[in-house]
Design a protein around this motif. Structure first.
Motif, PDB file in Angstrom:
ATOM      1  N   PRO A 149       6.509  -2.443 -19.149  1.00 54.26           N
ATOM      2  CA  PRO A 149       7.698  -1.828 -18.552  1.00 54.26           C
ATOM      3  C   PRO A 149       8.910  -2.746 -18.671  1.00 54.26           C
ATOM      4  CG  PRO A 149       5.836  -1.766 -17.043  1.00 54.26           C
ATOM      5  CD  PRO A 149       5.432  -2.612 -18.192  1.00 54.26           C
ATOM      6  N   THR A 150      10.068  -2.153 -18.721  1.00 56.35           N
ATOM      7  CA  THR A 150      11.293  -2.943 -18.771  1.00 56.35           C
ATOM      8  C   THR A 150      11.539  -3.572 -17.416  1.00 56.35           C
ATOM      9  OG1 THR A 150      12.614  -0.998 -18.220  1.00 56.35           O
ATOM     10  CG2 THR A 150      12.342  -1.517 -20.551  1.00 56.35           C
ATOM     11  N   GLY A 151      12.257  -4.665 -17.399  1.00 58.90           N
ATOM     12  CA  GLY A 151      12.572  -5.345 -16.145  1.00 58.90           C
ATOM     13  C   GLY A 151      13.476  -4.503 -15.267  1.00 58.90           C
ATOM     14  N   SER A 152      13.332  -4.685 -13.965  1.00 59.31           N
ATOM     15  CA  SER A 152      14.127  -3.911 -13.020  1.00 59.31           C
ATOM     16  C   SER A 152      14.357  -4.737 -11.763  1.00 59.31           C
ATOM     17  CB  SER A 152      13.392  -2.616 -12.661  1.00 59.31           C
ATOM     18  OG  SER A 152      14.050  -1.952 -11.624  1.00 59.31           O
ATOM     19  N   THR A 153      15.441  -4.445 -11.079  1.00 54.05           N
ATOM     20  CA  THR A 153      15.719  -5.118  -9.810  1.00 54.05           C
ATOM     21  C   THR A 153      15.077  -4.387  -8.640  1.00 54.05           C
ATOM     22  OG1 THR A 153      17.765  -3.864  -9.572  1.00 54.05           O
ATOM     23  CG2 THR A 153      17.910  -6.027 -10.656  1.00 54.05           C
ATOM     24  N   ALA A 154      14.442  -3.274  -8.905  1.00 49.09           N
ATOM     25  CA  ALA A 154      13.804  -2.498  -7.845  1.00 49.09           C
ATOM     26  C   ALA A 154      12.587  -3.254  -7.312  1.00 49.09           C
ATOM     27  CB  ALA A 154      13.370  -1.133  -8.371  1.00 49.09           C
ATOM     28  N   THR A 155      12.368  -3.148  -6.009  1.00 45.82           N
ATOM     29  CA  THR A 155      11.219  -3.807  -5.381  1.00 45.82           C
ATOM     30  C   THR A 155      10.490  -2.816  -4.493  1.00 45.82           C
ATOM     31  OG1 THR A 155      12.519  -4.518  -3.478  1.00 45.82           O
ATOM     32  CG2 THR A 155      12.381  -6.040  -5.341  1.00 45.82           C
ATOM     33  N   THR A 156       9.298  -3.214  -4.077  1.00 46.39           N
ATOM     34  CA  THR A 156       8.545  -2.384  -3.128  1.00 46.39           C
ATOM     35  C   THR A 156       8.792  -2.919  -1.728  1.00 46.39           C
ATOM     36  OG1 THR A 156       6.608  -3.772  -3.382  1.00 46.39           O
ATOM     37  CG2 THR A 156       6.750  -1.839  -4.809  1.00 46.39           C
ATOM     38  N   ARG A 157       8.391  -2.164  -0.740  1.00 42.66           N
ATOM     39  CA  ARG A 157       8.584  -2.578   0.647  1.00 42.66           C
ATOM     40  C   ARG A 157       7.583  -3.629   1.067  1.00 42.66           C
ATOM     41  NH1 ARG A 157       8.394   2.966   3.785  1.00 42.66           N
ATOM     42  NH2 ARG A 157       6.335   2.774   2.898  1.00 42.66           N
ATOM     43  N   GLY A 158       6.562  -3.781   0.332  1.00 45.34           N
ATOM     44  CA  GLY A 158       5.504  -4.707   0.714  1.00 45.34           C
ATOM     45  C   GLY A 158       4.241  -3.939   1.017  1.00 45.34           C
ATOM     46  N   LYS A 159       3.362  -4.561   1.820  1.00 42.54           N
ATOM     47  CA  LYS A 159       2.106  -3.912   2.151  1.00 42.54           C
ATOM     48  C   LYS A 159       2.338  -2.718   3.071  1.00 42.54           C
ATOM     49  CE  LYS A 159      -1.047  -6.570   3.690  1.00 42.54           C
ATOM     50  NZ  LYS A 159      -1.914  -7.601   4.251  1.00 42.54           N
ATOM     51  N   ARG A 160       1.450  -1.751   2.974  1.00 43.88           N
ATOM     52  CA  ARG A 160       1.530  -0.601   3.870  1.00 43.88           C
ATOM     53  C   ARG A 160       1.180  -1.032   5.280  1.00 43.88           C
ATOM     54  NH1 ARG A 160      -1.520   4.439   1.463  1.00 43.88           N
ATOM     55  NH2 ARG A 160      -0.932   5.123   3.523  1.00 43.88           N
ATOM     56  N   PRO A 161       1.801  -0.452   6.279  1.00 43.67           N
ATOM     57  CA  PRO A 161       1.495  -0.847   7.656  1.00 43.67           C
ATOM     58  C   PRO A 161       0.094  -0.411   8.064  1.00 43.67           C
ATOM     59  CG  PRO A 161       2.977   1.022   7.635  1.00 43.67           C
ATOM     60  CD  PRO A 161       2.828   0.567   6.209  1.00 43.67           C
ATOM     61  N   ILE A 162      -0.459  -1.143   8.991  1.00 41.00           N
ATOM     62  CA  ILE A 162      -1.768  -0.794   9.534  1.00 41.00           C
ATOM     63  C   ILE A 162      -1.591   0.394  10.461  1.00 41.00           C
ATOM     64  CG2 ILE A 162      -3.657  -1.590  10.993  1.00 41.00           C
ATOM     65  CD1 ILE A 162      -2.979  -4.424  10.045  1.00 41.00           C
ATOM     66  N   THR A 163      -2.458   1.362  10.339  1.00 40.65           N
ATOM     67  CA  THR A 163      -2.376   2.555  11.180  1.00 40.65           C
ATOM     68  C   THR A 163      -3.529   2.539  12.170  1.00 40.65           C
ATOM     69  OG1 THR A 163      -1.445   3.753   9.321  1.00 40.65           O
ATOM     70  CG2 THR A 163      -2.264   5.070  11.151  1.00 40.65           C
ATOM     71  N   PHE A 164      -3.182   2.536  13.454  1.00 38.23           N
ATOM     72  CA  PHE A 164      -4.203   2.601  14.494  1.00 38.23           C
ATOM     73  C   PHE A 164      -4.477   4.046  14.849  1.00 38.23           C
ATOM     74  CE2 PHE A 164      -2.374  -1.616  15.277  1.00 38.23           C
ATOM     75  CZ  PHE A 164      -3.529  -2.367  15.153  1.00 38.23           C
ATOM     76  N   HIS A 165      -5.645   4.281  15.364  1.00 45.72           N
ATOM     77  CA  HIS A 165      -6.036   5.608  15.837  1.00 45.72           C
ATOM     78  C   HIS A 165      -5.896   6.657  14.735  1.00 45.72           C
ATOM     79  CE1 HIS A 165      -6.149   3.771  19.737  1.00 45.72           C
ATOM     80  NE2 HIS A 165      -4.877   3.408  19.610  1.00 45.72           N
ATOM     81  N   ARG A 166      -6.524   6.359  13.631  1.00 47.98           N
ATOM     82  CA  ARG A 166      -6.505   7.296  12.512  1.00 47.98           C
ATOM     83  C   ARG A 166      -7.249   8.562  12.879  1.00 47.98           C
ATOM     84  NH1 ARG A 166      -8.161   3.198   8.058  1.00 47.98           N
ATOM     85  NH2 ARG A 166      -6.160   2.201   7.721  1.00 47.98           N
ATOM     86  N   ARG A 167      -6.923   9.600  12.166  1.00 44.78           N
ATOM     87  CA  ARG A 167      -7.653  10.850  12.313  1.00 44.78           C
ATOM     88  C   ARG A 167      -9.061  10.673  11.792  1.00 44.78           C
ATOM     89  NH1 ARG A 167      -4.592  16.046  10.051  1.00 44.78           N
ATOM     90  NH2 ARG A 167      -5.807  17.290  11.440  1.00 44.78           N
ATOM     91  N   SER A 168      -9.954  11.327  12.405  1.00 44.71           N
ATOM     92  CA  SER A 168     -11.342  11.260  11.962  1.00 44.71           C
ATOM     93  C   SER A 168     -11.493  12.027  10.657  1.00 44.71           C
ATOM     94  CB  SER A 168     -12.255  11.867  13.024  1.00 44.71           C
ATOM     95  OG  SER A 168     -13.557  11.960  12.541  1.00 44.71           O
ATOM     96  N   ASN A 169     -12.287  11.491   9.773  1.00 42.60           N
ATOM     97  CA  ASN A 169     -12.557  12.172   8.504  1.00 42.60           C
ATOM     98  C   ASN A 169     -13.571  13.287   8.683  1.00 42.60           C
ATOM     99  OD1 ASN A 169     -10.790  10.599   7.121  1.00 42.60           O
ATOM    100  ND2 ASN A 169     -12.337   9.121   6.458  1.00 42.60           N
ATOM    101  N   ARG A 170     -14.237  13.278   9.835  1.00 49.57           N
ATOM    102  CA  ARG A 170     -15.251  14.273  10.092  1.00 49.57           C
ATOM    103  C   ARG A 170     -14.599  15.575  10.527  1.00 49.57           C
ATOM    104  NH1 ARG A 170     -18.882  12.534  14.736  1.00 49.57           N
ATOM    105  NH2 ARG A 170     -17.596  14.011  15.812  1.00 49.57           N
ATOM    106  N   ARG A 171     -15.057  16.646   9.984  1.00 47.00           N
ATOM    107  CA  ARG A 171     -14.493  17.949  10.352  1.00 47.00           C
ATOM    108  C   ARG A 171     -15.109  18.427  11.644  1.00 47.00           C
ATOM    109  NH1 ARG A 171     -14.325  21.430   4.816  1.00 47.00           N
ATOM    110  NH2 ARG A 171     -12.744  20.202   3.804  1.00 47.00           N
ATOM    111  N   PRO A 172     -14.333  19.084  12.487  1.00 49.34           N
ATOM    112  CA  PRO A 172     -14.924  19.657  13.715  1.00 49.34           C
ATOM    113  C   PRO A 172     -15.816  20.848  13.371  1.00 49.34           C
ATOM    114  CG  PRO A 172     -12.613  20.249  13.531  1.00 49.34           C
ATOM    115  CD  PRO A 172     -12.905  19.302  12.412  1.00 49.34           C
ATOM    116  N   LYS A 173     -16.802  21.060  14.207  1.00 47.59           N
ATOM    117  CA  LYS A 173     -17.714  22.188  13.986  1.00 47.59           C
ATOM    118  C   LYS A 173     -17.004  23.483  14.290  1.00 47.59           C
ATOM    119  CE  LYS A 173     -21.915  19.675  14.996  1.00 47.59           C
ATOM    120  NZ  LYS A 173     -23.114  19.623  15.797  1.00 47.59           N
ATOM    121  N   LEU A 174     -17.241  24.438  13.452  1.00 44.24           N
ATOM    122  CA  LEU A 174     -16.676  25.770  13.666  1.00 44.24           C
ATOM    123  C   LEU A 174     -17.641  26.570  14.555  1.00 44.24           C
ATOM    124  CD1 LEU A 174     -15.484  26.556  10.072  1.00 44.24           C
ATOM    125  CD2 LEU A 174     -14.105  25.757  11.973  1.00 44.24           C
ATOM    126  N   THR A 175     -17.086  27.215  15.547  1.00 44.80           N
ATOM    127  CA  THR A 175     -17.946  28.012  16.441  1.00 44.80           C
ATOM    128  C   THR A 175     -17.758  29.465  16.239  1.00 44.80           C
ATOM    129  OG1 THR A 175     -16.289  27.898  18.147  1.00 44.80           O
ATOM    130  CG2 THR A 175     -18.087  26.284  18.193  1.00 44.80           C
TER     131      THR A 175
END
Length: 175
Positions: A149-175
């Motif tokens: 890639p060509t050089g650029s002055t663009a930068t990233t923000r850094g590391k992604r922030p840590i997220t507490f209390h993530r959503r559960s990957n488990r799906r709720p049971k359908l009743t």
């Protein structure tokens, strides 16, 4: 293949494209939108660093390599050599080409002053096929197209922030 056959094949391929990749003087390929005017392919190249299509040095190059991408944009449809000719802004040929090119220009700013701005800040270039087709469907060279890639002055923000209390990957049971 004769020159006339090659020009006819190029015309068929160019009907399918709205954008081409141009390289000249051994430089990196650059995307360029174009318009077909009376069988010629017209490209707008920025001259003064304005908001138009930046293709520095193309007007003075004399020749260019044109690559036509396929619609999924992951493949090449064809490649061909072109001679580059600059149109005189005072000529009728320039006016006719600019009017056609104006209709192809997407999200143009200042339509009422666009042609006057192009006369001062840009070059209208004609890409004329030389009759040399470098690539066609089923006939590609083995050259790697990977480039750093060509050089650029663009930068990233850094590391992604840590997220507490993530959503559960488990799906709720359908009743």
């Amino acid at each position: 293949m004769t020159t006339d056959e090659a020009v006819a094949e190029i015309a068929g391929v160019m009907k399918k494209a709205g954008l081409v990749w141009l390289s000249w003087n051994g430089g990196r390929p650059a995307p360029a939108w174009f318009a077909t005017v009376d069988g010629a392919y017209v490209v707008l190249a920025d001259r003064a660093g304005s908001a138009e299509q930046p293709l520095p040095g193309l007007a003075e190059a004399g020749t260019a390599e044109v690559v036509v991408p396929a619609k999924p944009a992951t493949n090449r449809l064809a490649g061909w050599k072109a001679s580059v000719r600059r149109l005189d802004p005072a000529s009728e040929e320039w006016t006719a080409a600019a009017l056609v090119l104006r209709t192809e220009r997407l999200n143009a700013d200042g339509l009422d002053t666009q042609l006057d701005r192009w006369r001062v800040e840009a070059d209208l270039l004609i890409l004329e096929p030389t009759g040399e087709i470098t690539e066609t469907v089923g006939r590609y060279d083995g050259q790697s197209r990977l480039e750093t890639p060509t050089g650029s002055t663009a930068t990233t923000r850094g590391k992604r922030p840590i997220t507490f209390h993530r959503r559960s990957n488990r799906r709720p049971k359908l009743t």
